[in-house]
Design a protein around this motif. Structure first.
Motif, PDB file in Angstrom:
ATOM      1  N   UNK A  62       0.800  -1.220   0.000  1.00 35.43           N
ATOM      2  CA  UNK A  62       0.000   0.000   0.000  1.00 35.43           C
ATOM      3  C   UNK A  62       0.837   1.277   0.000  1.00 35.43           C
ATOM      4  N   UNK A  63       2.153   1.141   0.119  1.00 34.46           N
ATOM      5  CA  UNK A  63       3.028   2.304   0.139  1.00 34.46           C
ATOM      6  C   UNK A  63       3.319   2.777  -1.281  1.00 34.46           C
ATOM      7  N   UNK A  64       3.454   4.078  -1.417  1.00 35.66           N
ATOM      8  CA  UNK A  64       3.799   4.642  -2.714  1.00 35.66           C
ATOM      9  C   UNK A  64       5.308   4.481  -2.903  1.00 35.66           C
ATOM     10  N   UNK A  65       5.726   3.813  -3.999  1.00 36.57           N
ATOM     11  CA  UNK A  65       7.150   3.636  -4.235  1.00 36.57           C
ATOM     12  C   UNK A  65       7.858   4.987  -4.282  1.00 36.57           C
ATOM     13  N   UNK A  66       9.026   5.048  -3.711  1.00 40.28           N
ATOM     14  CA  UNK A  66       9.892   3.958  -3.307  1.00 40.28           C
ATOM     15  C   UNK A  66       9.811   3.593  -1.826  1.00 40.28           C
ATOM     16  N   UNK A  67       8.820   4.057  -1.094  1.00 39.84           N
ATOM     17  CA  UNK A  67       8.762   3.807   0.353  1.00 39.84           C
ATOM     18  C   UNK A  67       8.703   2.325   0.677  1.00 39.84           C
ATOM     19  N   UNK A  79      22.461 -14.639   6.216  1.00 37.15           N
ATOM     20  CA  UNK A  79      22.214 -14.013   7.514  1.00 37.15           C
ATOM     21  C   UNK A  79      21.744 -12.579   7.287  1.00 37.15           C
ATOM     22  N   UNK A  80      20.690 -12.186   8.001  1.00 42.57           N
ATOM     23  CA  UNK A  80      20.218 -10.805   7.956  1.00 42.57           C
ATOM     24  C   UNK A  80      21.192  -9.966   8.787  1.00 42.57           C
ATOM     25  N   UNK A  81      21.886  -9.044   8.122  1.00 44.39           N
ATOM     26  CA  UNK A  81      22.877  -8.208   8.802  1.00 44.39           C
ATOM     27  C   UNK A  81      22.357  -6.804   9.079  1.00 44.39           C
ATOM     28  N   UNK A  82      21.207  -6.468   8.496  1.00 47.25           N
ATOM     29  CA  UNK A  82      20.677  -5.132   8.709  1.00 47.25           C
ATOM     30  C   UNK A  82      19.313  -4.944   8.091  1.00 47.25           C
ATOM     31  N   UNK A  83      18.842  -3.711   8.242  1.00 49.70           N
ATOM     32  CA  UNK A  83      17.573  -3.315   7.658  1.00 49.70           C
ATOM     33  C   UNK A  83      17.747  -1.982   6.959  1.00 49.70           C
ATOM     34  N   UNK A  84      16.993  -1.789   5.893  1.00 47.81           N
ATOM     35  CA  UNK A  84      16.999  -0.546   5.135  1.00 47.81           C
ATOM     36  C   UNK A  84      15.569  -0.053   5.006  1.00 47.81           C
ATOM     37  N   UNK A  85      15.405   1.255   4.912  1.00 48.96           N
ATOM     38  CA  UNK A  85      14.069   1.818   4.740  1.00 48.96           C
ATOM     39  C   UNK A  85      14.137   3.077   3.900  1.00 48.96           C
ATOM     40  N   UNK A  86      13.070   3.303   3.189  1.00 49.28           N
ATOM     41  CA  UNK A  86      12.805   4.569   2.522  1.00 49.28           C
ATOM     42  C   UNK A  86      11.443   5.000   3.034  1.00 49.28           C
ATOM     43  N   UNK A  87      11.376   6.211   3.596  1.00 45.31           N
ATOM     44  CA  UNK A  87      10.113   6.665   4.176  1.00 45.31           C
ATOM     45  C   UNK A  87       9.999   8.178   4.065  1.00 45.31           C
ATOM     46  N   UNK A  88       8.760   8.634   4.112  1.00 47.62           N
ATOM     47  CA  UNK A  88       8.491  10.065   4.083  1.00 47.62           C
ATOM     48  C   UNK A  88       8.755  10.643   5.463  1.00 47.62           C
ATOM     49  N   UNK A  89       9.472  11.748   5.491  1.00 48.66           N
ATOM     50  CA  UNK A  89       9.806  12.392   6.764  1.00 48.66           C
ATOM     51  C   UNK A  89       8.675  13.297   7.235  1.00 48.66           C
ATOM     52  N   UNK A  90       8.404  13.277   8.548  1.00 50.15           N
ATOM     53  CA  UNK A  90       7.434  14.221   9.084  1.00 50.15           C
ATOM     54  C   UNK A  90       8.043  15.621   9.099  1.00 50.15           C
ATOM     55  N   UNK A  91       7.334  16.659   9.225  1.00 46.36           N
ATOM     56  CA  UNK A  91       5.900  16.699   9.478  1.00 46.36           C
ATOM     57  C   UNK A  91       5.072  16.757   8.204  1.00 46.36           C
ATOM     58  N   UNK A  92       5.679  17.137   7.067  1.00 48.92           N
ATOM     59  CA  UNK A  92       4.893  17.369   5.854  1.00 48.92           C
ATOM     60  C   UNK A  92       4.913  16.203   4.875  1.00 48.92           C
ATOM     61  N   UNK A  93       5.710  15.187   5.167  1.00 47.32           N
ATOM     62  CA  UNK A  93       5.810  13.994   4.329  1.00 47.32           C
ATOM     63  C   UNK A  93       6.069  14.338   2.867  1.00 47.32           C
ATOM     64  N   UNK A  94       7.035  15.245   2.671  1.00 50.96           N
ATOM     65  CA  UNK A  94       7.456  15.624   1.321  1.00 50.96           C
ATOM     66  C   UNK A  94       8.835  15.056   0.995  1.00 50.96           C
ATOM     67  N   UNK A  95       9.689  14.961   2.003  1.00 54.37           N
ATOM     68  CA  UNK A  95      11.066  14.524   1.809  1.00 54.37           C
ATOM     69  C   UNK A  95      11.175  13.028   2.076  1.00 54.37           C
TER      70      UNK A  95
END
Length: 180
Positions: A62-67, A79-95
């Motif tokens: 349900x996330x808009x790519x690339x999130x 072996x899982x050595x880490x995690x990565x994320x792409x997400x919209x930053x608050x407060x305006x969810x533009x960046x």
């Protein structure tokens, strides 16, 4: 993410609930959690980690790519050595923020750099024109990684999360000068 992203050493793939124990070694670590709050709190146990993974897996379509959230896996032994994320930053969810978390016992092996470079190259095929990373001023590891992956320091702000953070940015043209 289909197909998964690969380098010689690493694989960036979707999380599965079977990753809960290995993910807990990341997100249950006090060494990592102290840098994640308030965006994410320390996960208290593997059962809670499984719930977090279930939520990420359910949200992903349900996330808009690339999130999204992805596992960073060492190909030699899976072996899982880490995690990565792409997400919209608050407060305006533009960046759009790129974030990385590596298991403390795997620090210093270049996994964050390698995984982020894979993810950045893919993210810029998804109709975005810049990515940001934010780090607390005393998080020297994150600041060093942001610079190492080719990000440019653009200043300090309290815009995100109400915390004083260092802000880094990368644009698609900047990737040309970043080694693969």
């Amino acid at each position: 993410m289909d197909p998964a992203l690969r380098s010689d050493r690493l694989l960036v793939r979707d999380w599965t609930v079977d990753d809960a124990e290995e993910a807990f070694a990341i997100y249950g670590s006090a060494e990592i959690a102290k840098w994640l709050a308030p965006a994410m709190q320390q996960v208290p146990d593997p059962i809670a980690m499984r719930s977090v993974l279930e939520a990420w897996i359910e949200d992903q379509p349900n996330l808009i790519p690339p999130s999204g959230h992805w596992a960073l896996v060492r190909r030699a032994d899976e072996v899982v050595v880490g995690g990565l994320a792409l997400r919209l930053l608050p407060p305006h969810e533009e960046d759009v923020e790129i974030a990385w978390q590596i298991r403390p016992d795997e620090w210093g092996r270049g996994y964050a750099t390698e995984g982020c470079r894979l993810l950045m190259r893919w993210a810029f095929t998804q109709d975005i024109d810049e990515l940001f990373a934010v780090a607390r001023t005393n998080n020297t590891r994150a600041i060093a990684t942001a610079r190492h992956i080719g990000m440019e320091w653009v200043g300090e702000t309290t815009k995100y999360y109400g915390l004083r953070l260092q802000v880094f940015r990368i644009r698609p043209a900047d990737l040309d000068s970043v080694p693969s």
